[in-house]
Design an enzyme around this catalytic site. Sequence first.
Site, short mmCIF file in Angstrom:
data_model
loop_
_atom_site.label_atom_id
_atom_site.label_comp_id
_atom_site.label_asym_id
_atom_site.label_seq_id
_atom_site.Cartn_x
_atom_site.Cartn_y
_atom_site.Cartn_z
CB SER A 132 -60.46 28.63 29.18
OG SER A 132 -60.45 27.72 30.27
CE1 TYR A 171 -65.51 29.87 31.36
CE2 TYR A 171 -63.90 28.11 31.45
CZ TYR A 171 -64.20 29.46 31.46
OH TYR A 171 -63.19 30.39 31.53
P1 NAP Z 1 -64.96 38.34 35.83
O1 NAP Z 1 -64.23 39.32 36.66
O2 NAP Z 1 -66.21 37.74 36.37
O3 NAP Z 1 -65.23 38.99 34.42
C1 NAP Z 1 -66.24 38.54 33.55
C2 NAP Z 1 -66.71 39.72 32.76
O4 NAP Z 1 -67.68 39.29 31.80
C3 NAP Z 1 -67.40 40.78 33.66
O5 NAP Z 1 -67.04 42.05 33.22
C4 NAP Z 1 -68.86 40.50 33.38
O6 NAP Z 1 -69.70 41.61 33.59
C5 NAP Z 1 -68.80 40.14 31.91
N1 NAP Z 1 -70.04 39.52 31.49
C6 NAP Z 1 -70.60 38.37 31.93
N2 NAP Z 1 -71.80 38.18 31.35
C7 NAP Z 1 -72.01 39.26 30.54
C8 NAP Z 1 -73.07 39.67 29.69
N3 NAP Z 1 -74.20 38.94 29.57
N4 NAP Z 1 -72.94 40.82 29.01
C9 NAP Z 1 -71.83 41.58 29.13
N5 NAP Z 1 -70.79 41.26 29.93
C10 NAP Z 1 -70.90 40.11 30.62
O7 NAP Z 1 -64.03 37.09 35.49
P2 NAP Z 1 -62.66 36.98 34.67
O8 NAP Z 1 -61.95 35.83 35.26
O9 NAP Z 1 -61.98 38.31 34.59
O10 NAP Z 1 -63.18 36.52 33.25
C11 NAP Z 1 -62.86 37.18 32.04
C12 NAP Z 1 -62.69 36.17 30.93
O11 NAP Z 1 -61.57 35.33 31.22
C13 NAP Z 1 -63.87 35.22 30.74
O12 NAP Z 1 -64.08 34.98 29.36
C14 NAP Z 1 -63.40 33.95 31.43
O13 NAP Z 1 -64.05 32.81 30.94
C15 NAP Z 1 -61.94 33.98 31.06
N6 NAP Z 1 -61.07 33.13 31.86
C16 NAP Z 1 -60.94 33.30 33.21
C17 NAP Z 1 -60.09 32.47 33.92
C18 NAP Z 1 -59.89 32.59 35.41
O14 NAP Z 1 -59.21 31.73 36.00
N7 NAP Z 1 -60.42 33.61 36.07
C19 NAP Z 1 -59.36 31.49 33.26
C20 NAP Z 1 -59.52 31.34 31.89
C21 NAP Z 1 -60.37 32.17 31.20
P3 NAP Z 1 -70.53 41.79 34.96
O15 NAP Z 1 -69.52 42.25 35.99
O16 NAP Z 1 -71.55 42.80 34.63
O17 NAP Z 1 -71.09 40.42 35.28
#
Ligand code: NAP
Length: 252
Positions: free
Chosen positions: A144, A157
């Site tokens: 991130s 986070y």
């Molecule tokens: P997202 O759509 O909310 O994806 C998060 C994923 O993690 C979902 O598939 C969620 O599953 C899963 N997850 C959460 N808790 C879990 C658990 N206990 N067991 C198994 N799976 C779990 O958000 P995203 O933005 O694509 O995030 C993906 C990654 O990118 C994360 O590591 C996030 O920190 C990172 N990231 C995101 C951003 C951003 O701006 N969006 C920036 C930097 C890094 P469920 O649908 O079942 O909850």
Amino acid sequence: MTNPFDLSGKTALVTGGNGGIGQAIAVALARAGADIAVAGRTPPDETRALVEGLGRRFAAIPADLSSIAPIPALMEETVGTLGGLDILVNNAGLIRRDDPLDFTEADWDAVLDVNLKSVFFLCQAFGRYALGNGRKGKIINIASMLSFQGGIRVPSYAASKSGIAGITRLLANEWAGKGINVNAIAPGYVATSVTTALRADERRNAEILARIPAGRWSEPADMGGPAVFLASDASDYVHGTILPVDGGWLAR
Ligand code: NAP
């Protein structure tokens, strides 16, 4: 000349690939030729349709990664179903927002357990499998901007994603000489459910946009190309890097 980005015959495990960045990475890897397993809580039906639509094999592995208990079985099921494992994408993650003065132990533990503890033990399981079977491997952790910066109202986070940078470098030190590449992608500000609250806050949204040289929020698909690169032979000499994919945010 062979295409160094070709993933034909490779298999990839993506955690939390039912939507957002994980789904975009799963589809990009499948488009490059890989068969895909997605491990997570929510059935990845849409991802399955997209991956199978590309002619690739797909396995859905139910797993709640708030504990490390499911890891041995999910590794076994992935390897058993796809016939091997070459690429691990540690994408599952969550965020909790609150003032540091009010931040609760529950919000600390919930984030650290999924974003850091399970990631390390998934890397360990993958390392044991690859090293134990004399296979090359590629690990891609999702870091991130808060692997480089402090952020606001997100203590657990920021700790988890700074930790991701640390374990990515540590494991690269340990395994680079043994045929396993460990790297991370650090997405900038991506339009997914994790950032819904930020995008809904008019002032924060304007502040963020003003700092992104590319002039827009990232879409999950922006992470696909970098993931294919880090999963492929094209990155064989890339170890322990935290690759910002941020529209220029850090360059500002
Ligand atoms: P997202 O759509 O909310 O994806 C998060 C994923 O993690 C979902 O598939 C969620 O599953 C899963 N997850 C959460 N808790 C879990 C658990 N206990 N067991 C198994 N799976 C779990 O958000 P995203 O933005 O694509 O995030 C993906 C990654 O990118 C994360 O590591 C996030 O920190 C990172 N990231 C995101 C951003 C951003 O701006 N969006 C920036 C930097 C890094 P469920 O649908 O079942 O909850």
